[in-house]
Design an enzyme around this catalytic site. Structure first.
Site: not given
Length: 601
Positions: A412-414
């Site tokens: 997550f978050e890239g």
């Protein structure tokens, strides 16, 4: 196309990490180490002195993992000490602390419980606070920041069932009403972290396209949406392998009316809001990883000294000693990279999107390896739950919980893969500016011819300089052990720049499809950044009177280990099985190799 429109080109290669790709080693950008000032550090002490005992005495991480719930009293207690408004300015009811102090809080949270760390981080790193601090109007800040700072939970709604890393496929739509005073949202969002507990969301939605230069351009817009707005429903709580108390949800929008004044920035700027927010928000994850990795290192260190096999502690067996040394070196480098970047961010020292992406990618992947090695060091006790260990009279050390909880950090978050593509795109940026027009078939031949001349003139001067064997030059007050690694990093940045140029010459405009090749160049640059941050940090620690033998031992070990990884990356740039692997995968996707599916349930 949407991402390109939202991306600010690096007109001046203004950061240390971005310059590595063009063979420019500006060590003076990060040396002397930009340590947090004594004044700023002192400003965070009061909060941190409350947070640490609160976590230890009131947050039962194993019970939270077992029940899948963070108790209401923890929400209340965290709000009372200001944990939901760490970076929110004091005039809006927050603590007004810096990124460095926020990072120190994330270290504490990450070392204790991933669920509470995710709650606090998602709330203010990507939830309402960060986008409003960056892009909000004064009216928006006055309305929403006091609410979220006081403990009203916020969340970020971007992902959809068919739109993850590719926002162009987003289907949630926001259509303006007849007079344009409101937008009507219809659609669904998936994996909205904190959504179950949130009072307010940041929502990305597609708004009507606009004509730009005669061409239709898709628009994504960011909205602030109150959770109690009619038509908004939390329809499902998602459950996961780890972070079992993550309040992650599916959010459904049915004719949800949002006033125009709730747009963040402006119509069509949503993707820029999202990317810029993430560029800063991504630093919280590496800081939490520092805390978790330190905890795992300490667990492994103690066990390796206590556990006796074949007459000696297992830490004296090379197989275990090697794992612990690798953990120690990586923890040191992780802290150096993360807080170097945090301090530069506090000082507004230029565009740091490459540094933040490298920190996120490297720290989350390294922490996963550390968790895996910690489980191996602890053996069966690492795999056993804390509750089971306690039930038979052993210390309840939940390594398996740490491992489950940290796995998602590379997603997550890239995701790591997206981070590599993002960094690679920025690595190619200066070359595309010089010679990109050569490959643009939409330009007239006269323009493309001029581009050939311009690029030839540029590379005639630039390329020979990449073969010059000079190191980093004169650096004052740098220990000779560290100087050797810094000189290596300087020379290797030129080798990296040559390799990238050769790849461009070989593949031309199709280089962006060579994702595995580009990932190796990104890996080299990231390790060079880690080496450089480590040396700068180590020298600063020496200047603070820390034990020289200890500092140099761990820093030297890390740099030598990183250099071995760099050698491996370089080897893979000219000898690999990328094409064969791709062909094999296409065969599998086409249904071939039935043997590999035989004999399973």
């Amino acid at each position: 196309e949407l991402a390109e429109a939202a991306r600010d080109p690096l007109e001046d290669r203004g950061s240390f990490a971005s310059n590595l790709f063009i063979g420019r080693y500006d060590f003076d950008r990060i040396y002397p180490y930009p340590a947090q000032s004594a004044e700023d550090r002192a400003a965070g002490e009061d909060f941190l002195e409350k947070l640490e005992p609160y976590l230890r005495d009131h947050v039962d991480a194993d019970e939270i993992d077992r029940t899948g719930e963070i108790p209401p009293e923890n929400f209340k207690g965290l709000a009372e000490i200001g944990a939901f408004g760490i970076k929110v300015p004091k005039k809006y009811g927050g603590l007004g602390l810096s990124q460095c102090n926020y990072g120190r809080a994330a270290v504490l949270l990450g070392s204790w419980d991933g669920n509470v760390a995710a709650l606090v981080s998602a709330h203010q790193s990507i939830g309402v606070a960060q986008p409003l601090l960056l892009f909000g109007t004064e009216e928006q800040k006055q309305k929403y920041l006091p609410r979220v700072a006081s403990g009203e939970i916020s969340a970020f709604a971007l992902t959809e069932r068919h739109a993850g890393s590719d926002p162009a496929t987003m289907s949630l739509r926001a259509e303006p009403n007849s007079d344009g005073s409101e937008f009507i949202l219809n659609g669904e969002k998936l994996w909205c972290t904190n959504g179950v507990k949130a009072g307010v969301l940041v929502v990305m939605a597609r708004t009507p396209p606009k004509l730009v230069g005669g061409k239709e351009r898709k628009q994504i817009t960011a909205f602030i949406v109150d959770i109690d707005t009619p038509g908004l429903e939390i329809t499902y709580r998602c459950r996961f392998m780890g972070l079992r108390a993550l309040y992650n949800s599916v959010v459904k929008f049915t004719d949800v009316r949002v006033p125009r004044e709730n747009i963040i920035s402006k119509e069509g700027a949503g993707l820029k809001v999202a990317l810029t927010t993430l560029n800063t928000g991504r630093l919280t994850l590496p800081a939490a990883c520092v805390g978790l990795s330190k905890r795992l290192l300490e667990i492994s260190r103690k066990w390796a000294g206590e556990r006796i096999q074949w007459g000696v502690p297992i830490g004296q067996h090379a197989a275990i000693a090697g794992k612990i040394a690798e953990m120690a070196g990586n923890v040191f480098a992780m802290e150096a990279m993360t807080f170097l970047t945090s301090s530069l961010l506090d000082r507004k020292a230029g565009d740091l999107r490459i540094e933040t992406a490298m920190c996120k990618m490297w720290a989350t992947e390294t922490t996963w390896r550390i968790a895996d090695d910690a489980m191996q060091v602890r053996g069966g006790r690492g795999y056993e739950t804390a509750q089971s260990l306690a039930g038979r009279g052993e210390p309840p050390i939940g390594v398996e919980r740490f491992l489950r909880d940290c796995r998602v950090n590379t997603i997550f978050e890239g995701s790591s893969e997206i981070m590599r593509l993002f960094i690679a795109r920025e690595a190619l940026d200066p070359h595309l500016k010089v010679g990109g027009a050569i490959f643009n078939t939409q330009l007239p031949m006269s323009e493309r011819g001029k581009a050939v001349f311009r690029s030839g003139k540029f590379y005639a001067g630039w390329y020979p300089r990449q073969w010059m064997p000079n190191g980093a030059g004169k650096i004052d007050n740098l220990h000779e052990t560290l100087r050797g690694h810094v000189d290596y990093a300087s020379r290797t940045s030129k080798r990296l720049a040559r390799g990238l140029f050769h790849a461009m010459a070989r593949f031309g405009p199709k280089l962006d499809r060579e994702q595995l090749l580009l990932s190796r160049f990104v890996g080299i640059a990231t390790e060079l950044f880690a080496i450089s941050a480590t040396c700068s940090y180590a020298q600063w620690l020496l200047g603070q009177g820390k034990p020289a033998d200890e500092i140099l031992s761990v820093a030297d070990y890390f740099c030598r280990s990183a250099r071995m990884r760099i050698d491996n990356h370089f080897a893979g740039t000219y000898r690999n099985v990328d094409r064969r692997g791709y062909q094999l995968t296409q065969e599998l996707l086409a249904g071939k190799h039935e043997l590999l599916r035989d004999g399973i349930v």
